[in-house]
Each structure stands twice: as structure tokens, then as C-alpha cells.
Design an enzyme around this catalytic site. Structure first.
Site, short mmCIF file in Angstrom:
data_model
loop_
_atom_site.label_atom_id
_atom_site.label_comp_id
_atom_site.label_asym_id
_atom_site.label_seq_id
_atom_site.Cartn_x
_atom_site.Cartn_y
_atom_site.Cartn_z
N GLU A 41 31.29 73.53 -82.17
CA GLU A 41 30.65 72.90 -81.01
C GLU A 41 31.65 72.67 -79.88
O GLU A 41 31.32 72.79 -78.71
CB GLU A 41 30.03 71.55 -81.41
CG GLU A 41 28.89 71.63 -82.41
CD GLU A 41 27.57 72.11 -81.81
OE1 GLU A 41 27.50 72.26 -80.58
OE2 GLU A 41 26.62 72.35 -82.57
N HIS B 39 27.20 67.41 -78.57
CA HIS B 39 27.33 67.66 -80.01
C HIS B 39 28.77 67.54 -80.50
O HIS B 39 29.05 66.82 -81.46
CB HIS B 39 26.77 69.04 -80.37
CG HIS B 39 25.32 69.21 -80.02
ND1 HIS B 39 24.67 70.42 -80.03
CD2 HIS B 39 24.39 68.30 -79.63
CE1 HIS B 39 23.41 70.25 -79.67
NE2 HIS B 39 23.22 68.97 -79.42
FE LIG Z 1 23.24 75.10 -79.88
FE LIG Z 2 25.24 72.54 -80.61
#
Ligand SMILES: [Fe+2]
Ligand SMILES: [Fe+2]
Length: 330
Positions: free
Chosen positions: A76, A115
Site C-alpha cells: 500500500e 490504507h
Molecule cells: Fe486498491
Molecule cells: Fe489499497
């Protein structure tokens, strides 16, 4: 007209609907969750108690779990790579403020950015991982970039993102389940909410592809075929630890994810089947002979791959990641 020019024309044609697709699939900034909603509030008097609770609950989770959570977080955190890649796709133009595709990429990036942020802060507070080693891996990964074989082609890129968003949905959702089983509700909620974002994004990219199928079916089919034939490379495929060459760490990370059932080769086949069903590949009409052949290949691919997936043996854990403190190895 060359297929490149047709792609640009198709992207320009679809662009008029992108604003409404942003509204349909993305959540306004004022309404969406933020990382702090799932983390101890550092302004509160309870902060240290809350952190202590995180650290206590973290002791219940095994080594393999941490390896996967760290790998997912690093994946991420390499968001700069993904945003810059998508900005370079044919038809996306960030210099033109009116370009709705660029607006999509920026808004999508804004959602995705939360995220890595929430997972990073959680891992830092957990006390179970070596943050400096993790930070080095993240920096390596961004420096190394990636090559997902999509070129600047929007068709191939949207197949890739449709697939990949669903793959991240699966893995964050499974991590959430494992955390819940160990009584870690807070971490479970965090991963669950991330997986919800991934699912929305998956639906958005799938709709982009669906719309392309309506206007340029043969080329879209060829692009889907191309991507599945060369296989979907994971975005962190250049992952490495400090002092290591590219490849070892990624292989060990994905073996670990297979071992604990967070993301397996069966999931890969499942996702492929879902895309075939979603885009109703069997029903697409007006295909060239070449695209018909590509369709045949795609329709048969899941069962072929499933036979292979059944034979895959996952090696036992023989690798020690620098990311996770050896004391946690159980
Ligand atoms: Fe994604
Ligand atoms: Fe993500």
C-alpha cells in the site's frame, strides 16, 4: 487508424461519464473514514492505555501473520508508483485540469493513501515489528518501481486494476478474519474497512472495462487475453529487504500469504473467473476471428489453472524476515 489512436478516442469518448463514476464509486472526503478513526487518539488521556491494549493483543498473533501484514502495508505504501504509472496511461492527462481521468486517478489515490497510513501507524504501535527495516523496504520498493506489463494502454491497465483491487479485497478481508479469530477486533475492523474500499475500487475499474467492451470489443478482448496470458504480476513484485536482491523477499512474502490462506493461487483463479463472469465474456458479440480465439482461451483458462493450482506445494517457513522481531517467532 492505429489501435493506439482508437484507444485515445475511446478514452476521450468515455471521459464525459467519469465525473459521474467518481460520484458513484468514490466517497466524498468529508464523509469517508480516516486512519485516526481506527487508532488511539494521541490527544486523549487514554492514549497510553489504548496503546498498551494494542501491544497486549498483538502478542496473540503469530510470526506469519505479521509478515503478511507488513507486506500488505508496504504494498500500500508504494502508492506513488501506482499513481505515477496511471497518470501516464493513454488518455489520462494531469496537465489538463479538465481531464476527468486525471481527476479519477487523483481521487482514487487520495482514498488509497489512507490504507498504508493506517496500517503503518498500527504496526508502529504494535511493538511486534522492526519499523526501520520495514521503512527501508518501502523506500527500496518505491525506488525500484514496478513493471506490470501493461504499457501505457488503458485497456490493459484497467484489466490489471480490476484484478488487483479484487486481490487486495481478498487479502485484507482474510487478514481481518484472522485478527478477529485471535480476539483483535480493532485490527479486524481496520482491515475490513480497507477491504471495503478495495471492493468499491474493483467495481469502478470493472465498469471502465465493461464500457470499453461496448465500444471496442475485439481490442478489449485481446487486451484481457494478453494480460491473463502473461499473468497478473503483483504490484510489490520487486519487494526486497535491505542488503537483499529483488525477488527473494517477494517470493517468501507470497509463500507466507499462501501458507496462512490470505492469498492463494486458488484465489487468483477465482478472481479470473469473477472477471469472466462480470464482463460476460461468453456473450460478447462482434468479435474478429483473432478476438474469438482470445475468448476461447480465456473461457478455458480457469479450469486449466485450477489443475495447476492443485499441484502447488507451499514450502515451509525457512526464511527470517528482518521486518519481524525474532522474539515473535512461534
Ligand atoms: Fe486498491
Ligand atoms: Fe489499497
Amino acid at each position: 487508424m492505429s489501435s493506439k489512436n482508437v484507444r485515445l478516442e475511446v478514452m476521450q469518448f468515455l471521459e464525459k461519464d467519469v465525473e459521474s463514476l467518481i460520484e458513484k464509486y468514490l466517497i466524498p472526503i468529508e464523509k469517508i473514514w480516516q486512519p485516526t478513526d481506527f487508532l488511539p487518539n494521541s490527544e486523549s488521556d487514554h492514549f497510553f492505555e489504548d496503546v498498551r491494549e494494542i501491544r497486549e493483543l498483538s502478542k496473540e498473533l503469530p510470526y506469519d501473520f505479521w509478515v503478511v501484514l507488513v507486506g500488505d502495508m508496504i504494498t500500500e505504501e508504494a502508492l506513488p508508483t501506482y499513481e505515477s504509472w496511471l497518470m501516464d496511461v493513454e488518455g489520462v492527462n494531469q496537465v489538463d485540469r479538465e481531464n476527468a481521468w486525471a481527476k479519477w486517478v487523483r481521487h482514487w489515490t487520495g482514498e488509497e493513501n489512507r490504507h498504508g497510513d493506517v496500517l503503518n501507524k498500527y504496526l508502529y504501535l504494535s511493538g511486534r515489528v522492526n519499523m526501520r527495516e520495514i521503512e527501508k523496504t518501502t523506500q527500496y520498493l518505491i525506488a525500484d518501481g514496478f513493471d506490470i506489463g501493461t504499457d501505457r494502454d488503458p485497456y490493459k491497465n484497467f484489466v490489471y486494476t480490476s484484478f488487483q483491487e479484487l486481490a487486495t479485497y481478498v487479502s485484507h478481508n482474510r487478514v481481518a478474519k484472522l485478527a478477529k479469530e485471535k480476539g483483535n477486533k480493532q485490527l479486524a475492523k481496520m482491515c475490513k474497512i480497507i477491504s471495503g474500499d478495495e471492493m468499491r475500487h474493483h467495481h469502478a475499474y470493472s465498469e471502465f472495462v465493461e464500457r470499453i467492451f461496448k465500444v471496442d470489443p475485439s481490442q478489449m478482448m485481446m487486451a484481457f487475453h494478453y494480460m491473463m496470458k502473461q499473468k497478473i504480476t503483483m504490484p510489490a513484485h520487486f519487494l526486497r529487504e535491505s542488503g537483499d536482491k529483488i525477488s527473494t523477499a517477494f517470493e517468501e512474502f507470497s509463500n507466507t500469504a499462501q501458507r496462512i490462506g490470505v492469498y492463494t493461487s486458488k484465489d487468483y483463479v477465482d478472481i479470473l473467473q469473477k472477471l469472466i463472469d462480470r464482463w460476460e465474456i461468453d456473450k460478447i458479440t462482434n468479435l474478429t476471428d483473432e478476438a474469438e480465439k482470445a475468448r476461447d482461451y480465456l473461457m478455458k483458462l480457469p479450469s486449466r489453472m485450477l489443475r495447476l493450482a492443485d499441484r502447488v506445494k507451499i514450502p515451509e517457513n525457512s526464511f527470517e524476515f528482518k521486518w519481524v522481531e525474532p522474539a515473535v517467532i512461534k
